[in-house]
Every structure is written in C-alpha cells, then in structure tokens.
Design an enzyme around this catalytic site. Structure first.
Site, short mmCIF file in Angstrom:
data_model
loop_
_atom_site.label_atom_id
_atom_site.label_comp_id
_atom_site.label_asym_id
_atom_site.label_seq_id
_atom_site.Cartn_x
_atom_site.Cartn_y
_atom_site.Cartn_z
N GLU A 1 0.83 -1.21 0.00
CA GLU A 1 0.00 0.00 0.00
C GLU A 1 0.87 1.26 0.00
OE1 GLU A 1 -3.50 1.90 2.84
OE2 GLU A 1 -2.15 0.37 3.63
N HIS A 2 1.85 1.32 0.91
CA HIS A 2 2.77 2.45 1.01
C HIS A 2 4.20 1.96 0.82
CE1 HIS A 2 -0.60 3.21 3.92
NE2 HIS A 2 -0.63 4.36 3.30
#
Length: 428
Positions: A323-324
């Site tokens: 996600e990040h």
C-alpha cells in the site's frame, strides 16, 4: 514469492464466520430496511438510534465547528490546511481528465466524456479511533468530481459528545461542517453499507476503508453498486540505506503498526548495521509508547527487518505491491522507475508516510493486499465514469455500412447488418 510476503499480503480470502455474518446482515437490511440497520446497531454498537432523528442535524455540525474554532483554533487551522491541500490535489486531478473527440472522414465524431456519478456513499471508520482525515479524503474528491449527493456514514458511540451527535467524534463533525457535507448518519459496519446500497440513498458507489466486516460487505455488494476497492489491513514497506536515520525509520514503522494489530510494517536494507540500529530504536521506543500493546501485536506478527541488496529489494517490493512504499535512500529517483506496483510512493527520507495520511495532497485511501498491482488510489476519477460518444454523419454511416454488414454476417447477427445497411442504402 517468499513466504513472509505471502503472509503479509494476506490473500484476501474471507474467514467463513465473517462471510456468513455479513451475508446475514445484508440480507436483513435488504428485506427490512432501516429497521434492520437500527437492530444491528443496537446489537453491535450498544446504541439505540432514534429512527425519527437519524441524520445528524446541520446545526450540530456547525456547533462542533464553532466550538473547535473557539477552543482549539490551532487544530481548526490544521484541519483547514489538510482540506486545502487535499482539495488542491483533487482539482489538479480533475484538470487532467479531459474529454476526447476525434473527427471522422465525413464530418462525424467519436469520443468520450467524463460524467460525475449521481450519488456516493462514504464510509468513515470509527472503531478504534475516529478519522476526520478519511472524511476529507473521501468527500473532497467526490465534491470535485461533481457528485450531486454525498452520504456519509460512521459508527456511533454509546457515550455522548454533542446533543444529537450520537457519540460521533466532535472533530469528525467539525470536519463535515468545514467540508459542507450535510448528510452524515451515525451507523457503521455491514449494516451501514447495506443501507447505502439497498436503502433510500441507493448510491452509485461506496468508498472508504473499514474493518473486515466492512471489506466483506463491499465484496458482496459488487454488482449492486460501485465499490472503490476491497481494502484490508494497512501496509508499509521501507527501503533504506546507510543515509537514513534509524530513529526516523523506527518511528515510520511504528506509525504504520499503530493502526491495527494486523498492520504490516517492513524495513528492507542491504546495511546490516542500519537494521541493527533500527531494531534497537524499536525496542526502546515501543517500550515507552502509549500505544505499546497494539505496537507489540502488529510488529510481533507482521513486522519484518530484512537484509537484501538492491535487486532483491526491488523484486520484493514489486512482488508484494505494498500500500505504502518509502524510499529512504540517497538517490530515490534512480529507484523510482523500477517500482511500479505500490499504491503510493514516498520519495526521499523527508517524505514520511504520515504526511500522506494527513493531507500533503495525494489520497490516503489506497489499495492493499497486493491489489495495488492493478488498482489505483482513491481520487476524483473514482467518482467519475467515462461515457463513449458516437456522432455519425449520413456520409460516415454510408461509408461504414459495407464492412459493418460483412462483419455482422460473419458473426451471424443478421439484424446488426441490416440496421447498418439501412443507413448506408439510404444515403442521399
């Protein structure tokens, strides 16, 4: 794929009890409407909602904003900074989405246009904490897209906050007022999503993160309405070298881990000394943290410190599609072209993921569970649809009809050919 990445990625398969529970809740909401929503809110949240006064009144939202302005002007100013940055970015996104029109040889055109959805439901989590930042991240792109009706839902709390607010956090209420959101309802969970999809709003799309029950409800509602993404537990991968500060890295990992016991926070570096320094920082900082319990759970289960050279680090990042992704390295721009699968990339040591969470501009509602390989962050385009356009002149129709007739005949679709042929045969 290494086993630990498979573990962190979490396949997305739903536990049977979650699937069964959500199926039952959605069926009841579809059959009984608001009565089922109220019953499940009473059962799960311990709150008896008044069916005659469900919508949080605008005056309550405004009251929360005024109180925040008076009591915490610094916090109100911070909220406005976040809103301004997110809106500026969303408006930039909208400016990049251009309608298309291509000319045809005989005066007609083909093209497409971007059309805003008519209605959207936004889900604001409220289990372990309240998230005014998520309210801004979901509402602002919908507003910039031009959605006519935006309906917000968020779980209530048994303890009161403001009269008529059903225990919803005052900062969420103030943020709603600042955004101009006029429809906010105090219920959450699968029952809230069922109401958005089957109830009076009957929204075109539901957006926003939530727990496993919310994620499963979104999965089951695909086809009934649009769904932004099937978000799961949050994820962070940090790639670092000796130029990175171990204290910064430790806090970045902890910032992600404090979200949820299932949050994944991973550091990859070729520098063994850096990994040892970060490990020492984590031990000291976690022990002293007011969030110690949740940090120990998430870091103990899904935290990783991995020694890997550059090529393997890139391969791991591409395989996991986190996600990040933070690039805390000397030359992050050199790394960037090879890293295409992450949901959001934070380039350079100064670009902590926390800045993304709190409104530097890009949206913090991001794909998880390896879905970042094919799914984009929430944004203005989420609340728009492309509509194709065909505008033929009589001469264009006449020119196209012979080959359209041949193709239709080859596929055995007689009336397609005749429909096109009539235009061609009657060209003046």
């Amino acid at each position: 794929m290494p086993g630990w990445i498979a573990t962190l990625a979490r396949s997305g398969e739903t536990e049977e009890d979650t699937r069964r529970s959500v199926t039952g809740i959605l069926a009841e909401v579809r059959r009984e409407g608001l009565d089922a929503v109220l019953a499940w809110t009473r059962r799960l949240d311990g709150v008896d909602l008044d069916p005659a006064a469900l919508r949080i009144p605008t005056v309550v939202l405004e009251s929360a904003r005024l109180r925040l302005e008076q009591e915490r002007p610094d916090l109100m100013a911070a909220l406005r900074e976040m809103i301004g940055h997110v809106r500026r970015f969303a408006e930039g996104q909208r400016g990049c989405l251009r309608d298309l029109e291509l000319p045809l040889p005989e005066g007609g055109t083909v093209g497409e246009r971007w059309c805003p959805l008519r209605t959207a439901g936004v889900y604001i989590p409220g289990g372990r904490a309240f998230y005014p930042s998520t309210l801004a991240m979901t509402v602002i792109p919908a507003q910039v897209a031009g959605v006519s009706r935006i309906v917000g839902v968020t779980p209530p709390k048994a303890q009161p906050t403001l009269p008529g607010a059903w225990g919803v956090d005052p900062l969420v209420l103030a943020c709603a007022a600042e955004l101009g959101l006029t429809e906010l309802y105090p219920f959450g969970g699968a029952q809230a999503l069922g109401w958005l999809a089957f109830g009076e709003p009957a929204v075109d799309l539901i957006a926003g993160p939530g727990n496993r029950f919310v994620a499963e409800a979104k999965r089951q509602l695909i086809g009934t309405c649009g769904i932004d993404a099937l978000a799961g537990p949050t994820e962070l991968l940090v790639i670092a070298d000796s130029s990175a500060d171990p204290a910064w890295l430790a806090e970045d990992l902890m910032a992600q881990a404090e979200h949820d016991p299932d949050a994944a926070a991973v550091l990859v570096s070729a520098d063994r000394a850096l990994l040892k320094a970060v490990e020492a920082e984590l031990q000291t900082r976690v022990a002293a943290s007011p969030r110690r319990v949740i940090l120990e759970q998430s870091l103990g289960t899904h935290g990783r410190l991995v020694c890997a050279e550059r090529g393997l680090a890139i391969a791991l990042a591409q395989a996991w599609a986190p996600e990040h992704l933070e690039l805390c390295v000397r030359d992050p721009e050199v790394w960037l072209p090879s890293l295409t699968t992450a949901g959001a990339v934070f380039i350079g040591s100064a670009s902590a993921e926390a800045f993304g969470d709190y409104g530097a501009g890009p949206n913090h509602v991001l794909p998880t569970g390896r879905s970042a390989r094919h799914t984009s962050p929430l944004g203005v385009a989420t609340f728009l649809k492309r509509q194709s356009l065909l505008r033929l002149s009589a001469a264009d129709a006449a020119a196209m009809s012979p080959w359209v007739e041949k193709l239709a005949e080859a596929e055995g679709l007689t009336h397609h050919g005749r429909s096109a042929g009539l235009r061609g045969h009657h060209h003046p």
